[in-house]
Each structure stands twice: as structure tokens, then as C-alpha cells.
Design an enzyme around this catalytic site. Structure first.
Site, short mmCIF file in Angstrom:
data_model
loop_
_atom_site.label_atom_id
_atom_site.label_comp_id
_atom_site.label_asym_id
_atom_site.label_seq_id
_atom_site.Cartn_x
_atom_site.Cartn_y
_atom_site.Cartn_z
CB SER A 65 -0.93 0.03 1.20
OG SER A 65 -2.07 -0.74 0.93
CE LYS A 68 -3.81 0.58 -1.39
NZ LYS A 68 -4.55 0.18 -0.17
CE1 TYR A 193 -3.67 -1.39 -5.77
CE2 TYR A 193 -4.03 -3.75 -5.55
CZ TYR A 193 -3.95 -2.49 -4.98
OH TYR A 193 -4.14 -2.34 -3.63
CE1 TYR A 245 -3.10 0.00 4.82
CE2 TYR A 245 -2.32 -0.98 6.85
CZ TYR A 245 -2.21 -0.80 5.50
OH TYR A 245 -1.20 -1.41 4.82
CB VAL A 263 -0.24 -6.03 3.95
CG1 VAL A 263 -1.57 -5.60 4.46
CG2 VAL A 263 -0.19 -6.16 2.47
N1 LIG Z 1 -2.70 -2.76 2.81
C1 LIG Z 1 -1.98 -3.10 1.77
O1 LIG Z 1 -0.76 -3.00 1.75
C2 LIG Z 1 -2.79 -3.71 0.67
C3 LIG Z 1 -2.02 -3.88 -0.63
C4 LIG Z 1 -2.34 -5.19 -1.27
N2 LIG Z 1 -1.60 -5.33 -2.49
C5 LIG Z 1 -3.84 -5.34 -1.51
O2 LIG Z 1 -4.36 -4.74 -2.38
O3 LIG Z 1 -4.49 -6.04 -0.79
#
Ligand SMILES: NC(=O)CC[C@H](N)C(=O)O
Length: 309
Positions: A65, A68, A193, A245, A263
Site C-alpha cells: 500500500s 498508493k 496494480y 488505514y 501489508v
Molecule cells: N494494505 C496493503 O498494503 C494492501 C495492498 C495489497 N496489495 C492489496 O491490495 O491487498
């Protein structure tokens, strides 16, 4: 750049390493389940180009994430604020990153922010390019510039492991396609993605990217402006309101710096006009943030009074 091992930082890191036992590595992306829960590293990159690090700094990890916020900066430069925020909102959700509940309750349907999966998938769908490969390569090139490291690449194993299992993200995409938020072929978007999330680096690379944001978009090493300052400010604001988050509020109170987690256990932190921080600690708390990474940032912030508030 060779980096000094700073004893204070080593002590700080070792003082929180025990908390790695209290969390667990993410395994909903099967390849991430292979990470070693006890691993922990921290790197700090100052805007005057000095750096220090401690712990398992030789370990590579995927951005997940954290990507992002980098994709958001890139797409904001490609399209401008108006087009991006017509499709994606600016508000925190208070829900887990992969929740889709508010997509249905919000009328007209719109992902609430670019840091949740729905918003991030919509951002990735806006990357310009004539093919899925060109779109991904353009983003990767931007991330190479941000880290000033031409060797940055993505982990094929993690990308295909997520691609094969990303049923919920596919569901989010199809929902958004039904509502006209995205227009892409969903499989192509999932490929871009999952590769984006699997871009891998060391904690020092991540600290360096943090330093670019700390300087409002200028790279400390090259002096080159890589992100417009108004866009860097938007990205940092999202990091404060939704970067950790649904733990972003508590993080703002206890630590108080713009940060983005993933994550895989990565966290990028930004201390404006001072330094960027890169952390890797794959053992996660129940919200999906690096458990020891958060503890480390909490101690660092208290000790050096880093909160921006
Ligand atoms: N929280 C994350 O790092 C989520 C990224 C992960 N690639 C997903 O889309 O679930």
C-alpha cells in the site's frame, strides 16, 4: 551511499524488536506469508544527504500500500487535481483498507479516498500509457527517480501470488466498472496494480523517497523537482488522514508525522524539512500495520519531539 550505523538507533530498534512476537505476517497474499516475523529495519535519510540505519537493512520488501501514495502523486501530475478528485474522494473511511461497504452506501458511488484499495485501484487505472506494460513502466520509472536507484524492480513471485488470489480487489474493480469509475479491462488493471504493489526496495530506498516528500517534491541528492509542491502537500495530507488505514487517528495522536504503511510491513515516514524514514517489520498488528515499526516510530517521535502537531 554508505550509511553510518548509529548506536542510538540500534538501541532503539533492539528495544522494540520483542514486539515482533506479538503480531503476525500477512498471508492473504500467499507469497508474503514467507516473510520472517522477527525481521526489523529502520533507515533515516536527512535532507542534507546524510543517513543512518539499523537492523536487517539488507532485506528487500515489497511496497504494497505504500505504492498508493506514489501512484497518486504520479497520476495527479498526469491529470491534475480536478480530474482525479472527480472520481476519488478526500475523506477517511474508518474502515479496513480492503472494505467496499462505503462504495455502495455513497451516492453517487465513489471511493472515499486514494489510500483504500478502491481508491488506489481507481488511481492506478488513471496512469497514462498505450498498453498495460507502458503504464507500469512509466510508474516504475518514476519510483526509480524518487529513490534515485535505477535498480528498483518488482518481485514477480509476490505480484503473481497476489494476481492469482486478488478476488476481493477484482470484485471492487467490477463494482467500480459498473458505476463508471473505471473503464479498464479488469484483468489488465489487476496486472498493473499487483506489479505496482510488488515493487521492492530496501528501507534506505524508502527513507530516501520519504526525504523527497520532506522537501516538498525535490530530490535531496539530485536537486531535481520530481513532484510539484502542491501535489506533495496533498500526498502528505492523505498520509496524515488515511496513511495508516483505520489506525490513522491514533497514529496522528501518538506519533504525529505523515506516514504510509503496507501489508508487507513497510512504513514510509516523513518529518517535514528534516528527514524521511523507511521501516520494514513484517509482523503486523490487527489493523495491518508493522507492530514493531509503529512502536519504533512512537519512541523516535517522543524522544526527538517529531510530531508536526
Ligand atoms: N494494505 C496493503 O498494503 C494492501 C495492498 C495489497 N496489495 C492489496 O491490495 O491487498
Amino acid at each position: 551511499m554508505p550509511c553510518e550505523t548509529n548506536e542510538e538507533l540500534v538501541d532503539l530498534l533492539e528495544s522494540v524488536r520483542g514486539t515482533t512476537k506479538l503480531g503476525k505476517v500477512a498471508d492473504y497474499i500467499p507469497a508474503l506469508g514467507k516473510a520472517e516475523a522477527k525481521d526489523l529495519s529502520v533507515a533515516i535519510y536527512h535532507v542534507e544527504n546524510s543517513c543512518m540505519s539499523a537492523g536487517d537493512v539488507e532485506k528487500l520488501f515489497t511496497l504494497q500500500s505504500i505504492s498508493k501514495v506514489l501512484a497518486l502523486a504520479f497520476v495527479l501530475m498526469d491529470h491534475g487535481e480536478a480530474d482525479v478528485f472527480e472520481l476519488i474522494g478526500m475523506e477517511p473511511t474508518g474502515d479496513p483498507f480492503n472494505s467496499m461497504i462505503k462504495l455502495e452506501t455513497h451516492n453517487p458511488s465513489k471511493p472515499l479516498n486514494p489510500m483504500i484499495n478502491a481508491g488506489a485501484l481507481a488511481v492506478t487505472s488513471m496512469i497514462k500509457g498505450s498498453s498495460k506494460d507502458e503504464k507500469f513502466d512509466r510508474l516504475l520509472q518514476f519510483i526509480k527517480l524518487l529513490s534515485n536507484n535505477d535498480k528498483i524492480s518488482y518481485c514477480k513471485e509476490v505480484a503473481s501470488s497476489e494476481f492469482d488470489t486478488a478476488h476481493l480487489n477484482r470484485a471492487i474493480c467490477y463494482f467500480m466498472k459498473q458505476h463508471g469509475i473505471i473503464k479498464d479491462n479488469v484483468e489488465d488493471l489487476m496486472e498493473i496494480y499487483t506489479k505496482q504493489c510488488a515493487i521492492q526496495m530496501h528501507s534506505m530506498d524508502l527513507a530516501k523517497i520519504g526525504a523527497v516528500f520532506a522537501l516538498d517534491g525535490i530530490h535531496p541528492e539530485t536537486g531535481e523537482r520530481l513532484i510539484r509542491d502542491d501535489i506533495a502537500r496533498i500526498c502528505k495530507t492523505f498520509m496524515v488522514t488515511c496513511g495508516m488505514y483505520n489506525a490513522s487517528g491514533e497514529f496522528a495522536i501518538k506519533i504525529g508525522i505523515p506516514a504510509k504503511s503496507g501489508v508487507s510491513g513497510g512504513i514510509m515516514g516523513i518529518v517535514p524539512y528534516q528527514f524521511g524514514i523507511g521501516i520494514f517489520g513484517p509482523s503486523l498488528d490487527e489493523k495491518g500495520n508493522s507492530i514493531a515499526g509503529i512502536k519504533l516510530l512512537e519512541r523516535l517521535s517522543k524522544k526527538y519531539k517529531l510530531s508536526i502537531f
